[in-house]
Design a protein around this motif. Structure first.
Motif, PDB file in Angstrom:
ATOM      1  N   LEU A 110       0.969  -1.012  -0.001  1.00 28.41           N
ATOM      2  CA  LEU A 110      -0.048  -0.086  -0.017  1.00 28.41           C
ATOM      3  C   LEU A 110       0.846   1.250   0.086  1.00 28.41           C
ATOM      4  CD1 LEU A 110      -2.847   1.385   0.130  1.00 28.41           C
ATOM      5  CD2 LEU A 110      -2.804   0.887   2.793  1.00 28.41           C
ATOM      6  N   VAL A 111       0.742   2.146  -1.126  1.00 22.99           N
ATOM      7  CA  VAL A 111       1.555   3.327  -1.261  1.00 22.99           C
ATOM      8  C   VAL A 111       0.747   4.344  -1.284  1.00 22.99           C
ATOM      9  CG1 VAL A 111       3.484   2.027  -2.301  1.00 22.99           C
ATOM     10  CG2 VAL A 111       1.546   2.919  -3.622  1.00 22.99           C
ATOM     11  N   MET A 139      -0.797  -4.293  -5.380  1.00 20.48           N
ATOM     12  CA  MET A 139      -0.271  -3.320  -4.996  1.00 20.48           C
ATOM     13  C   MET A 139      -1.527  -2.141  -4.902  1.00 20.48           C
ATOM     14  SD  MET A 139       2.406  -0.114  -6.351  1.00 20.48           S
ATOM     15  CE  MET A 139       1.348   0.109  -7.711  1.00 20.48           C
ATOM     16  N   ALA A 140      -1.794  -1.482  -3.901  1.00 22.25           N
ATOM     17  CA  ALA A 140      -3.037  -0.719  -3.623  1.00 22.25           C
ATOM     18  C   ALA A 140      -2.655   0.880  -3.535  1.00 22.25           C
ATOM     19  CB  ALA A 140      -3.834  -0.870  -2.398  1.00 22.25           C
ATOM     20  N   ASN A 141      -3.259   1.781  -3.832  1.00 25.39           N
ATOM     21  CA  ASN A 141      -2.919   3.435  -3.715  1.00 25.39           C
ATOM     22  C   ASN A 141      -3.931   4.007  -3.047  1.00 25.39           C
ATOM     23  OD1 ASN A 141      -1.768   5.953  -4.481  1.00 25.39           O
ATOM     24  ND2 ASN A 141      -2.947   5.923  -6.283  1.00 25.39           N
ATOM     25  N   SER A 142      -3.389   4.679  -1.736  1.00 29.42           N
ATOM     26  CA  SER A 142      -4.227   5.360  -0.945  1.00 29.42           C
ATOM     27  C   SER A 142      -4.634   6.696  -1.479  1.00 29.42           C
ATOM     28  CB  SER A 142      -3.673   5.531   0.402  1.00 29.42           C
ATOM     29  OG  SER A 142      -2.412   6.541   0.453  1.00 29.42           O
ATOM     30  N   SER A 143      -3.740   7.289  -2.260  1.00 32.99           N
ATOM     31  CA  SER A 143      -4.114   8.727  -2.929  1.00 32.99           C
ATOM     32  C   SER A 143      -3.983   9.717  -1.684  1.00 32.99           C
ATOM     33  CB  SER A 143      -5.365   8.703  -3.696  1.00 32.99           C
ATOM     34  OG  SER A 143      -5.285   7.725  -4.778  1.00 32.99           O
ATOM     35  N   ASN A 144      -2.859   9.482  -0.985  1.00 33.99           N
ATOM     36  CA  ASN A 144      -2.677  10.531   0.128  1.00 33.99           C
ATOM     37  C   ASN A 144      -3.773  10.795   1.027  1.00 33.99           C
ATOM     38  OD1 ASN A 144       0.237  10.995   0.384  1.00 33.99           O
ATOM     39  ND2 ASN A 144      -0.080  11.892  -1.885  1.00 33.99           N
ATOM     40  N   ASP A 145      -4.906   9.800   1.018  1.00 33.98           N
ATOM     41  CA  ASP A 145      -6.015  10.043   1.785  1.00 33.98           C
ATOM     42  C   ASP A 145      -6.223   8.944   2.730  1.00 33.98           C
ATOM     43  OD1 ASP A 145      -9.413   9.072   1.812  1.00 33.98           O
ATOM     44  OD2 ASP A 145      -9.132  11.388   1.312  1.00 33.98           O
ATOM     45  N   SER A 151      -9.500   1.730   3.930  1.00 32.42           N
ATOM     46  CA  SER A 151     -10.316   1.065   2.875  1.00 32.42           C
ATOM     47  C   SER A 151      -9.545   0.200   1.959  1.00 32.42           C
ATOM     48  CB  SER A 151     -11.057   1.908   2.032  1.00 32.42           C
ATOM     49  OG  SER A 151     -11.891   1.003   1.033  1.00 32.42           O
ATOM     50  N   GLN A 152      -8.266   0.444   1.510  1.00 31.93           N
ATOM     51  CA  GLN A 152      -7.321  -0.261   0.857  1.00 31.93           C
ATOM     52  C   GLN A 152      -6.986  -1.359   1.467  1.00 31.93           C
ATOM     53  OE1 GLN A 152      -7.832  -0.336  -2.224  1.00 31.93           O
ATOM     54  NE2 GLN A 152      -6.852   1.397  -3.645  1.00 31.93           N
ATOM     55  N   LEU A 153      -6.295  -0.930   2.959  1.00 32.48           N
ATOM     56  CA  LEU A 153      -5.667  -1.919   3.558  1.00 32.48           C
ATOM     57  C   LEU A 153      -6.850  -3.260   4.070  1.00 32.48           C
ATOM     58  CD1 LEU A 153      -3.200  -2.358   5.561  1.00 32.48           C
ATOM     59  CD2 LEU A 153      -4.658  -1.406   7.562  1.00 32.48           C
TER      60      LEU A 153
END
Length: 342
Positions: A110-111, A139-145, A151-153
């Motif tokens: 997660l990045v 891979m998942a993206n948190s979009s700095n949110d 949610s992605q975790l």
């Protein structure tokens, strides 16, 4: 192969539509692929047992070939099994294997921003390292949110990954309640939960100090700092490294020389414009990331300043992008592949 006349957006919808069409066999002219030509009864599912029967070996031998052990298999026998697998189109049931072994052989990453070259290179290094060890990387993206991060975790945990690699956003909330006790989690780059989880980070303070010391050694006494978001430990450590290098050289770490911005090209561009607008502008700039430095280079070029003759720029990261700016950036390089091996 099926070719769809899809516009570039939304590609995800196109893929999902193709999946639904394949599942329902409603595509014009579609026919299920025939195995009969390869001597396989299409009415019978291809299993490990049918592969073993085709190759004239036991199911245990098929397992040894598929898993590269634990017992050795003679080359001739191995070739027979592989040939049977190819002829019958056998695909191992990874879900069933995961249920038996309680391992999915997948890791979750997660990045905050997958478009950031640093995180892209980090993901590539981690994927290579995982592949060498027999693991796939999701891979998942948190979009700095912060909400999207949670949610992605949860989505990665729901896929029963065998371990998690997480680069936090600036959120300070703990992730402990979201991760099962039997799922290892390692924090990368930003150790916000370091009292709870293991972490692997660069020496942000020492690296930043070394970069600023390099500028001081070239005669610069008024050095600006493009820092990162104040809620990120890495950004604060790099800013402290800038200040420590100036203090060690008996130079003033003037607050007016610090501009905090996102780790982005735009952030670096606007921060550099603010530095250059000072009545007494700096003769050098330390940028806390390569992306910020790329934006700073543009601001300097637009101001008619030559680099390094009129103003020097040093950045922190050392991504491939820094090698293709003009002029190429002087960088404090993080060893991304060494980090991935840890």
């Amino acid at each position: 192969m099926f070719i769809y006349a899809c516009s570039l957006y939304p590609l995800v919808d196109c893929v999902l539509k193709q999946r639904d069409d394949l599942n329902s066999f409603n595509m014009p002219g579609f026919r299920p692929p025939s195995l009969r030509a390869r001597g396989v009864n299409s009415a019978t599912p291809v299993t490990r047992n049918t592969v073993a029967a085709r190759a004239g070996v036991s199911t245990a031998v098929v397992s040894y070939v598929l898993n590269n052990g634990p017992r050795p298999v003679a080359a001739e026998t191995r070739d027979k099994v592989l040939r049977a697998i190819a002829e019958m189109g056998y695909r191992p049931n990874t879900v069933a294997r995961a249920l038996r072994s309680r391992r999915t052989m997948t890791l979750g990453l997660l990045v905050p921003d997958s478009s950031n070259p640093y995180f892209a290179e980090l993901a590539k290094a981690l994927e290579d390292s995982a592949f060498d060890k027999g693991y796939a990387l999701l891979m998942a993206n948190s979009s700095n949110d912060a909400e999207r991060e949670l949610s992605q975790l949860r989505a990665l945990v729901a896929r029963q990954v065998d371990g998690l690699l997480v680069v936090r956003t600036g959120a300070t909330g703990s992730l402990q309640a979201e991760v099962p006790e039997d799922t290892p989690l390692v924090l990368l780059d930003r150790a916000i939960d370091r009292d709870v989880f293991s972490s692997v980070t660069a020496d942000n303070f020492g690296g930043a100090r070394a970069g600023v010391e390099h500028l001081i050694s070239h005669g610069h006494h008024r050095i600006g700092c493009i820092s990162g978001p104040a809620d990120l430990p890495a950004a604060r450590d790099r800013e402290r490294g800038w200040a420590a290098a100036l203090s060690d050289a008996k130079l003033q770490a003037d607050e007016e020389l610090v501009f905090r911005s996102p780790f982005s090209r735009e952030g670096g561009y606007f921060a550099a414009q603010s530095l250059l607008a000072l009545s007494s502008r700096p003769t050098a700039v330390f940028a806390s990331s390569d992306l910020q430095a790329v934006g700073a280079l543009r601001a300097c070029h637009e101001a008619g300043l030559r680099i390094p003759e009129d103003i020097a720029v040093v950045s922190f990261d050392g991504t491939l992008e820094s090698e293709f700016t003009w002029p190429p950036l002087t960088v404090v390089q993080q060893s991304i592949y060494a980090l991935a091996q840890l």
